[in-house]
Scaffold this motif. Structure first.
Motif, PDB file in Angstrom:
ATOM      1  N   GLU A 113      -3.062  18.212   2.356  1.00 10.24           N
ATOM      2  CA  GLU A 113      -4.391  17.931   2.890  1.00 10.24           C
ATOM      3  C   GLU A 113      -4.533  18.472   4.317  1.00 10.24           C
ATOM      4  N   LYS A 132       0.820  -1.208   0.000  1.00 13.21           N
ATOM      5  CA  LYS A 132       0.000   0.000   0.000  1.00 13.21           C
ATOM      6  C   LYS A 132       0.856   1.261   0.000  1.00 13.21           C
ATOM      7  N   LYS A 133       2.009   1.182   0.630  1.00  8.81           N
ATOM      8  CA  LYS A 133       2.894   2.345   0.724  1.00  8.81           C
ATOM      9  C   LYS A 133       3.788   2.508  -0.505  1.00  8.81           C
ATOM     10  N   GLY A 134       3.751   1.521  -1.407  1.00  9.12           N
ATOM     11  CA  GLY A 134       4.510   1.642  -2.641  1.00  9.12           C
ATOM     12  C   GLY A 134       5.934   1.126  -2.581  1.00  9.12           C
ATOM     13  N   ARG A 160       7.863   7.997  -4.585  1.00 10.07           N
ATOM     14  CA  ARG A 160       6.506   7.691  -4.123  1.00 10.07           C
ATOM     15  C   ARG A 160       6.268   8.222  -2.707  1.00 10.07           C
ATOM     16  N   VAL A 161       7.271   8.035  -1.851  1.00  6.95           N
ATOM     17  CA  VAL A 161       7.134   8.523  -0.471  1.00  6.95           C
ATOM     18  C   VAL A 161       7.028  10.038  -0.453  1.00  6.95           C
ATOM     19  N   LYS A 162       7.863  10.699  -1.262  1.00 13.15           N
ATOM     20  CA  LYS A 162       7.803  12.160  -1.337  1.00 13.15           C
ATOM     21  C   LYS A 162       6.419  12.628  -1.780  1.00 13.15           C
ATOM     22  N   LYS A 163       5.875  11.980  -2.766  1.00 17.85           N
ATOM     23  CA  LYS A 163       4.557  12.359  -3.271  1.00 17.85           C
ATOM     24  C   LYS A 163       3.491  12.164  -2.207  1.00 17.85           C
ATOM     25  N   ARG A 164       3.578  11.028  -1.490  1.00 14.75           N
ATOM     26  CA  ARG A 164       2.576  10.748  -0.459  1.00 14.75           C
ATOM     27  C   ARG A 164       2.664  11.763   0.686  1.00 14.75           C
ATOM     28  N   VAL A 165       3.911  12.090   1.086  1.00 14.51           N
ATOM     29  CA  VAL A 165       4.103  13.073   2.156  1.00 14.51           C
ATOM     30  C   VAL A 165       3.564  14.437   1.731  1.00 14.51           C
ATOM     31  N   GLU A 198       1.212  15.082  -0.483  1.00 13.82           N
ATOM     32  CA  GLU A 198      -0.253  15.036  -0.548  1.00 13.82           C
ATOM     33  C   GLU A 198      -0.863  15.130   0.846  1.00 13.82           C
ATOM     34  N   ARG A 199      -0.282  14.386   1.781  1.00 12.98           N
ATOM     35  CA  ARG A 199      -0.810  14.418   3.144  1.00 12.98           C
ATOM     36  C   ARG A 199      -0.596  15.775   3.797  1.00 12.98           C
TER      37      ARG A 199
END
Length: 268
Positions: free
Chosen positions: A95, A59-61, A84-89, A91-92
Motif C-alpha cells: 500500500e 486486532k493484530k491477530g 498473519r504478521v507477515k501478511k499484514r506487513v 499488505e502495508r
C-alpha cells in the motif's frame, strides 16, 4: 511469571509490539486461555490497561476472544501469528509503495522538484556536498548518481566492492548502455573479478590494477562520491562516504583517472 527482558525486547522488535502487549501475549501463551484479570496479575500489567492491550492484540491477530462468560482470551499459535504478521506487513508495504509510486504523476512531485531547482539556484555548486554513513546509504546514493549519468560513469573500487557494485547496479548499467553512456570500472585483479568482468559483456569496460586501491565514483566529470576507508577495515554500518558536486574537483580527478586508466590491464 518471569520472562527475561532480553527475550521480551527481541519479541518487540520482531513483532512491533509495545512492552505491555508483549507481556500480555507471552502471559497468555503460557496459559493458552485466560481472563483479562488473570493476565493482568500474571504479566504485572495494570488492569486498567489490560483490556486495551488485549483489544489491540486481537486486532493484530495474536489472540481471539472465547465465546461465553466470563470473557476469556485464547492464544493464537505462534506459527500462525508469524503468518498473519507477515501478511499484514506485506499488505502495508504494498500500500505504501503504491502511494509513493502515485506521487510520480502528482502535483506534489512537481512542487517538490520546483523547490529543489529553486534551492540549487541559490547556492554555489561547491556548496553542494554531504557526508553519508553506512554502506546501505552509500549504495542508495551511488545508484541514484549512476542512474542520472548522461555521458560517463567512472568507478574505482576494491575487489569485493566490484562484486557488490555489479550485483547492485547491473540492471542500471544495461540501461545506461542503451543510452550510450560510457562506463569504466577499475579494480584489483583477482579470479573472482576476472570472472565477473567476463559476464558483463559490452555494457561495462573493466580494467585491472595490482598496485592502486581506491573507492570513488565520478559522474559526467561533475560530481564525485568517494569513500574514506578501505572496505576491509570498516564494518558496513560504519562505512563513510563524501559526495561533492563540483566540476572543478570532478574533472581534475577524472583526468588523473584517465592517465592511470591507460596503464591498467585490459585482460579479462
Amino acid at each position: 511469571m518471569v520472562i527475561k527482558e532480553e527475550f521480551l525486547n527481541t519479541l518487540r522488535q520482531y513483532f512491533s509490539l509495545n512492552l505491555y502487549e508483549v507481556k500480555i501475549w507471552t502471559a497468555l501463551l503460557s496459559r493458552k486461555v485466560a481472563t483479562a484479570g488473570e493476565l493482568s496479575d500474571l504479566a504485572i500489567v495494570p488492569r486498567s490497561r489490560t483490556y486495551d492491550v488485549l483489544e489491540s492484540l486481537e486486532k493484530k491477530g495474536f489472540v481471539m476472544v472465547k465465546l461465553g462468560k466470563p470473557i476469556k482470551y485464547i492464544a493464537i499459535s505462534p506459527a500462525d501469528v508469524i503468518d498473519r504478521v507477515k501478511k499484514r506487513v506485506a499488505e502495508r508495504s504494498e500500500e505504501k509503495l503504491d502511494k509513493l509510486e502515485s506521487l510520480r504523476t502528482s502535483n506534489v512531485l512537481k512542487d517538490l522538484e520546483q523547490l529543489h531547482e529553486q534551492g540549487i539556484q541559490l547556492v554555489e555548486p561547491s556548496d553542494l556536498s554531504g557526508a553519508l554513513k553506512g554502506r546501505y546509504n552509500l549504495y542508495n546514493h551511488l545508484e541514484a548518481m549512476v542512474k542520472n549519468a548522461e555521458e560517463e560513469v567512472i568507478i574505482m573500487t576494491t575487489s569485493t566492492g566490484f562484486l557488490r557494485k555489479i550485483e547492485a547496479l547491473r540492471g542500471v548499467f544495461e540501461t545506461l548502455e542503451e543510452r550510450g553512456v560510457s562506463i569504466k570500472i577499475a579494480c584489483p585483479k583477482t579470479d573472482k573479478t576476472i570472472e565477473m568482468a567476463k559476464d558483463l559483456g559490452s555494457a561495462v569496460e573493466v580494467r585491472f590494477t595490482e598496485e592502486i586501491e581506491a573507492r570513488f565514483c565520478i559522474i559526467d566529470g561533475e560530481e564525485v562520491l568517494f569513500m574514506t576507508l578501505h572496505d576491509k577495515d570498516i564494518y558496513p554500518a560504519y562505512d563513510i562516504g563524501v559526495w561533492v558536486n563540483t566540476p572543478f574537483f570532478a574533472k581534475a580527478l577524472q583526468q588523473l583517472f584517465e592517465v592511470a586508466w591507460r596503464e591498467f590491464n585490459t585482460s579479462k
